[in-house]
Write a protein that holds these residues in place. Structure first.
Motif, PDB file in Angstrom:
ATOM      1  N   LYS A 242      -4.359   0.663  -3.092  1.00 49.12           N
ATOM      2  CA  LYS A 242      -3.109   1.256  -2.623  1.00 49.12           C
ATOM      3  C   LYS A 242      -3.363   2.506  -1.785  1.00 49.12           C
ATOM      4  O   LYS A 242      -2.744   2.705  -0.731  1.00 49.12           O
TER       5      LYS A 242
ATOM      6  N   THR B 111       9.464  -2.168  -1.216  1.00 49.43           N
ATOM      7  CA  THR B 111       9.669  -1.239  -0.106  1.00 49.43           C
ATOM      8  C   THR B 111       8.448  -0.340   0.042  1.00 49.43           C
ATOM      9  O   THR B 111       7.764  -0.022  -0.941  1.00 49.43           O
ATOM     10  N   ILE B 112       8.162   0.064   1.279  1.00 47.31           N
ATOM     11  CA  ILE B 112       7.019   0.922   1.584  1.00 47.31           C
ATOM     12  C   ILE B 112       7.490   2.133   2.376  1.00 47.31           C
ATOM     13  O   ILE B 112       8.255   1.990   3.338  1.00 47.31           O
ATOM     14  N   LYS B 113       7.040   3.303   1.961  1.00 45.27           N
ATOM     15  CA  LYS B 113       7.240   4.515   2.739  1.00 45.27           C
ATOM     16  C   LYS B 113       5.873   5.078   3.096  1.00 45.27           C
ATOM     17  O   LYS B 113       5.093   5.427   2.221  1.00 45.27           O
ATOM     18  N   LEU B 114       5.588   5.129   4.387  1.00 44.28           N
ATOM     19  CA  LEU B 114       4.271   5.548   4.866  1.00 44.28           C
ATOM     20  C   LEU B 114       4.436   6.590   5.965  1.00 44.28           C
ATOM     21  O   LEU B 114       5.163   6.370   6.935  1.00 44.28           O
TER      22      LEU B 114
ATOM     23  N   PRO C  79       0.564   5.787   0.472  1.00 47.85           N
ATOM     24  CA  PRO C  79       1.949   5.395   0.709  1.00 47.85           C
ATOM     25  C   PRO C  79       2.737   5.288  -0.599  1.00 47.85           C
ATOM     26  O   PRO C  79       2.169   5.098  -1.675  1.00 47.85           O
ATOM     27  N   GLU C  80       4.047   5.395  -0.479  1.00 47.72           N
ATOM     28  CA  GLU C  80       4.934   5.177  -1.625  1.00 47.72           C
ATOM     29  C   GLU C  80       5.362   3.720  -1.615  1.00 47.72           C
ATOM     30  O   GLU C  80       6.045   3.260  -0.702  1.00 47.72           O
ATOM     31  N   VAL C  81       4.962   2.990  -2.641  1.00 44.32           N
ATOM     32  CA  VAL C  81       5.283   1.564  -2.744  1.00 44.32           C
ATOM     33  C   VAL C  81       6.185   1.360  -3.957  1.00 44.32           C
ATOM     34  O   VAL C  81       5.806   1.679  -5.083  1.00 44.32           O
TER      35      VAL C  81
ATOM     36  N   VAL D 106       1.302  -5.175   2.013  1.00 44.81           N
ATOM     37  CA  VAL D 106       1.456  -5.392   0.573  1.00 44.81           C
ATOM     38  C   VAL D 106       1.976  -6.810   0.370  1.00 44.81           C
ATOM     39  O   VAL D 106       2.987  -7.203   0.959  1.00 44.81           O
TER      40      VAL D 106
ATOM     41  N   LYS E 262       5.178  -7.340   2.916  1.00 46.32           N
ATOM     42  CA  LYS E 262       5.747  -6.221   3.654  1.00 46.32           C
ATOM     43  C   LYS E 262       4.616  -5.470   4.363  1.00 46.32           C
ATOM     44  O   LYS E 262       3.498  -5.381   3.844  1.00 46.32           O
ATOM     45  N   GLN E 263       4.916  -4.915   5.527  1.00 44.73           N
ATOM     46  CA  GLN E 263       3.912  -4.189   6.296  1.00 44.73           C
ATOM     47  C   GLN E 263       4.451  -2.839   6.754  1.00 44.73           C
ATOM     48  O   GLN E 263       5.662  -2.664   6.915  1.00 44.73           O
TER      49      GLN E 263
ATOM     50  N   TYR F  63      -3.111  -5.321  -1.961  1.00 48.15           N
ATOM     51  CA  TYR F  63      -3.041  -4.359  -0.861  1.00 48.15           C
ATOM     52  C   TYR F  63      -4.141  -4.642   0.160  1.00 48.15           C
ATOM     53  O   TYR F  63      -5.249  -5.065  -0.202  1.00 48.15           O
TER      54      TYR F  63
END
Length: 412
Positions: free
Chosen positions: A100, A45-48, A64-66, A118, A125-126, A78
């Motif tokens: 990252k 999961t990605i939080k950007l 980002p939080e990966v 990623v 995931k994008q 990445y």
């Protein structure tokens, strides 16, 4: 007595039968192997953050939080990209980073759509964000025109520059640079530090700046020069000692290269009698004493051609020490050992004063030779990293011309 023996045998037979019966009655326990846990599929999961703001030639960190679970030893890859419109008018993805965290920096005031990808084996995931780059109200130039520091090593070109202080010498060098002329660096360790009015961007997969030195001719032989760079991370306008990194060029990792080399030069005694050498050009073979931190020592010869010139910078006291990486420069006497004509080699890449003097900031390494990633550079130090005499042609030296940003953008 016979009855007792007969009775005892009878009891033994009965007990033996009983025990065997008990053993037969108890089956061996069955040990079941634990069932393996089912292998879970990896998750990612990605939080950007949706948008960022900065100014031209200023860095903004995008981190980002990966979150990765059940990776089973797989390592994520990445990639940061943005759309760039080419000369053909077609917009294409241009890679701008592969770590990252992206330290985003741009030369133009625009709104940039940045994509983050990623990849974990077959899992991809994008996420996307927007970076708004604003104008600063400043006018920039492509060249590093400000001299921050300057100390030449011995060479006959120091004659006539009898300044009282280092500050006067730097002021004179600044005037020479502004006039478009060359600033002499001398032999090993002689250096100049220049500052840009903007951060030179470390463009992904491209050369970033060029270091122009004296032009090689048939009559004179010039040394390639080594390069150090500094990024002003705290934006205080000063190149801190811990911010400097060396550009590891083609010679950096060779066994003939000496790291952390130091040479101390000693001011010649003007009243000393010259010690003539074997050859006519050796006016004083014990002219200028030097000593290194690697136990080597010797003298710089004053050649007959420059016998009336003062090689030593007069404002630097009775002695001074210069430091750097010492690189071996191949030379060959082509005058049958007379020391009057030489062929002088060069280096392949990563130096100034060579055929292609363009530099990639990604070649920067720390003091242990480990690669570092800099978003860009604000300061460039150029220094002579060879320590070579070529007979009657004197010392192999070089003179600084300019440092220039190769990817410079003048305006919006």
């Amino acid at each position: 007595m016979k009855k007792f023996i007969k009775y005892s045998l009878y009891l033994a037979i009965v007990c033996s039968f009983y025990n065997c019966s008990n053993d037969d009655a108890k089956p061996e326990p069955v040990i079941e192997e634990p069932k393996p846990e089912p292998i879970k599929d990896p998750t990612l999961t990605i939080k950007l953050q949706a948008d960022f703001t900065t100014e031209r030639y200023n860095v903004v960190a995008i981190d980002p939080e990966v979150t990765i679970e059940n990776a089973n030893g797989a390592v994520a890859q990445y990639k940061w990209t943005l759309k760039v419109t080419g000369k053909d008018g077609v917009a294409k993805d241009s890679v701008i980073g592969d770590s990252k965290t992206l330290k985003f920096i741009a030369p133009k005031a625009l709104s940039y759509a940045v994509d983050f990808t990623v990849t974990l084996n077959k899992l991809v995931k994008q996420a996307s964000t927007k970076v708004t780059v604003a104008e600063t109200g400043k006018t920039y130039t492509s060249k590093a025109l400000s001299i921050i520091d300057y100390v030449p090593a011995p060479h006959y070109n120091n004659d006539g520059f009898e300044f009282a202080t280092k500050a006067e010498a730097i002021e004179n060098a600044q005037a020479i640079l502004a006039d478009g002329s060359l600033v002499d660096l001398g032999t090993f360790g002689g250096y100049i530090v220049t500052k840009f009015d903007h951060t030179v961007i470390n463009a992904y997969g491209k050369r970033d700046f060029t270091v122009q030195m004296n032009t090689v001719s048939n009559a004179s032989k010039f040394s390639p020069v080594s390069i150090m760079v500094a990024y002003d991370a705290n934006k205080n306008g000063i190149a801190e000692d811990n911010e400097w990194y060396e550009i590891a060029g083609s010679e950096y990792y060779k066994s003939t290269t000496v790291k952390n080399y130091e040479v101390t030069y000693y001011k010649p005694d003007p009243s000393k009698t010259a010690v003539a050498g074997k050859y006519d050009w050796q006016f004083d073979k014990e002219y200028l004493k030097w000593a290194s931190n690697k136990t080597a020592s010797g003298f710089i010869t004053r050649t007959k051609k420059w016998r009336r010139y003062n090689y030593y910078p007069q404002w630097l006291g009775d002695s001074y020490t210069l430091k750097g990486t010492k690189v071996n420069l191949a030379t060959k006497d082509i005058s049958d050992g007379e020391g009057t004509a030489f062929n002088v080699g060069t280096f392949e890449w990563g130096y100034g004063g060579i055929k292609d003097p363009s530099i990639d900031i990604s070649w920067a390494v720390d003091g242990n030779g480990n690669k570092v990633h800099l978003p860009g550079v604000d300061f460039v130090k150029v220094y002579v990293s060879t320590f070579t005499e070529i007979g009657a042609l004197d010392l192999v030296t070089n003179s600084f011309k300019q440092v220039e940003d190769l990817n410079f953008a003048a305006g919006k």
